[in-house]
Design an enzyme around this catalytic site. Structure first.
Site, short mmCIF file in Angstrom:
data_model
loop_
_atom_site.label_atom_id
_atom_site.label_comp_id
_atom_site.label_asym_id
_atom_site.label_seq_id
_atom_site.Cartn_x
_atom_site.Cartn_y
_atom_site.Cartn_z
N ARG A 124 -12.55 12.81 4.71
CA ARG A 124 -11.25 13.49 4.88
C ARG A 124 -10.82 14.13 3.56
O ARG A 124 -10.29 15.24 3.54
CB ARG A 124 -10.18 12.50 5.37
CG ARG A 124 -10.34 12.15 6.84
CD ARG A 124 -9.46 10.97 7.23
NE ARG A 124 -8.07 11.20 7.00
CZ ARG A 124 -7.22 10.28 6.52
NH1 ARG A 124 -7.64 9.06 6.22
NH2 ARG A 124 -5.95 10.56 6.35
N LYS B 152 -7.49 -1.14 6.69
CA LYS B 152 -7.76 -1.89 5.44
C LYS B 152 -6.85 -3.11 5.36
O LYS B 152 -7.30 -4.23 5.07
CB LYS B 152 -7.48 -1.01 4.22
CG LYS B 152 -8.52 0.03 3.93
CD LYS B 152 -8.33 0.69 2.58
CE LYS B 152 -7.29 1.78 2.54
NZ LYS B 152 -7.56 2.98 3.33
N HIS C 120 0.85 -1.19 0.00
CA HIS C 120 0.00 0.00 0.00
C HIS C 120 0.88 1.23 0.00
O HIS C 120 1.93 1.25 0.65
CB HIS C 120 -0.90 0.00 1.25
CG HIS C 120 -2.06 0.94 1.14
ND1 HIS C 120 -3.28 0.55 0.63
CD2 HIS C 120 -2.20 2.24 1.48
CE1 HIS C 120 -4.12 1.58 0.66
NE2 HIS C 120 -3.49 2.62 1.18
#
Ligand code: URA
Length: 442
Positions: A168, A187, A82
């Protein structure tokens, strides 16, 4: 729970108890707290920060808001990567199929565009028909069958992150280390991984331009992983200029396909291979980084990695013909070449200006409701440090109208600066951070 009292306490520099964080996050995910109250709390958190206990309570609550993938019956390692967010960063589109083609399961839950940065989900959804909102059951079955699924947060899987991430993005509350760490790790730890590689972006185009903050973010995420038994390796990579050439959703898919066919820009290949090598070593599919590089080269040269992407695209309802015919991806009505106004050295290609430029062309969101135009963006061949002649091509603008081409031109005029000399850009891969500490690589 009286939400305004919690907002007030955080606003005034107080601390929220883990059970209060849990209650408000779960209530928000279930629609019992409205966006405006959560937005106010996030802004208070932006200014006041969260301590380590608040951060892990936030992450735990976000995970608890949904279910986790159960991949424990799979015989192979389950590794994901990620990024903390960049411009032109399409490494996920390359790594998911490449690493899955080498026998490692890659359950990849990604995000949409955030702030000035692009999002893997928006890129994937530029592929006609591609569906990212998989159910838990669909994702698990697909990973068991073909080794990879590329999915979004849904009402079933980390719904709190799905809602807070979008909020956000729309309320300028992205750049907070504990919120970024909780968002990413909620996640990733919901994916049932055996290991995780993080790409922590450095430099002016990253969410945290200071090196000390980037290292603190890497450490926070490694600690959250360790607390949940998930080994994490973080690489710090350059985001003081866009990665590769293509910046914009469909344009980036086309460039990722190029890399899987054996082409693509060298900087993109270097960063992708560094991350992929870390994934393969973590999975134990490769004993050394050199062996991992050889495996990845073979995965690409043999065509297996491209075939894996085709398989993933077909499994998720997308048009697999884009592999052979990338012009089937959405195309902007106009392409205009942007050239150098003078001879000199490219001093900077500012990723933030490019990222906001893509949003101005319609390729990103200005509010939570906006739809993303997949076709627009820039292909920027100019890199900091190169010598250019007057009239030389620096970039191509992809837009739908004459007015948008003018917007694109003014974005590039401010983003690409040519001078008589240039500072050296950041090393593409500069640090490796693990639970054992920080190693400087370049
Ligand atoms: N990526 C995420 O998933 N969340 C963030 O907050 C930033 C980058």
């Amino acid at each position: 729970m009286i939400v305004p009292r919690l907002i007030e306490r955080k606003r005034d520099g107080g601390r929220l108890e883990p059970k209060e964080i849990r209650e408000i996050v779960l209530a928000y995910a279930e629609g019992r707290v409205p966006d405006y109250q959560m937005a106010a709390l996030l802004m208070a958190m932006y200014f006041r920060g969260l301590d380590g206990g608040e951060m892990s309570a936030m992450m735990d609550a976000m995970m608890e808001s949904g279910k986790k993938l159960d991949l424990s019956r799979l015989p192979m390692a389950r590794i994901d990567k990620h990024s903390t967010g960049g411009v032109g960063d399409k490494t996920s589109l390359i790594l998911a199929p490449l690493i899955a083609s080498l026998g490692v399961a890659v359950p990849m839950m990604s995000g949409r565009g955030l702030g000035h940065t692009g999002g893997t989900l928006d890129k994937l959804e530029s592929i006609p028909g591609f569906r990212t909102a998989l159910s838990l059951d669909e994702a698990q079955k697909q990973i068991a069958r073909i080794g990879c699924a590329m999915l979004s947060q849904t009402d079933e899987i980390v719904p709190a992150d799905r809602k807070m991430y979008a909020l956000r993005d729309a309320t300028a509350t992205v750049e907070v280390i504990p919120l970024i760490a909780a968002s990413i790790m909620s996640k990733k730890l919901s994916e049932g991984l055996t290991g995780l590689v993080l790409d922590v972006k450095r430099g002016s185009g990253s969410f945290l331009p200071k090196l000390e903050d980037e290292l603190a973010l890497a450490k926070a995420m490694i600690d959250l992983g360790s607390a949940h038994g998930c080994p994490v390796v973080a690489l710090l990579t350059a985001m003081d200029r866009p990665l590769g050439h293509a910046c914009g959703n469909a344009l980036e898919v086309a460039e990722a396909i190029d890399v899987l066919k054996g082409g693509g820009p060298p900087d993109l290949i270097e960063v992708t291979f560094a991350l992929g090598a870390a994934m393969l070593v973590l999975s134990t599919a490769a004993a050394t980084l050199d062996a991992a590089h050889a495996l990845m080269r073979d995965g690409i040269n043999s065509g297996k990695a491209l075939l894996k992407l085709e398989e993933i695209v077909a499994a998720q309802g997308g048009d697999p013909r884009i592999m052979r015919e990338p012009t089937r991806l959405p195309q902007a009505r106009h392409q205009e070449i942007f050239t150098a106004k003078r001879e000199g050295i490219v001093r900077s290609v500012e990723p933030r200006a490019i990222g906001y430029g893509i949003i101005a062309l319609g390729g990103g969101r200005r509010n939570m409701e906006e739809r993303v135009d997949p076709a627009v963006g820039f292909v920027i061949t100019a890199k900091p440090g190169i010598h250019v002649l007057k009239g030389q091509t620096l970039a191509t603008i992809n837009a739908h109208s004459e007015a948008d081409l003018a917007v694109g031109r003014s974005v590039l005029e401010s983003a690409i600066v040519i001078g008589d000399s240039a500072e050296p850009p950041l090393p593409l891969v500069s640090h490796r951070v693990t639970a054992r500490g920080v190693e400087q690589l370049a």
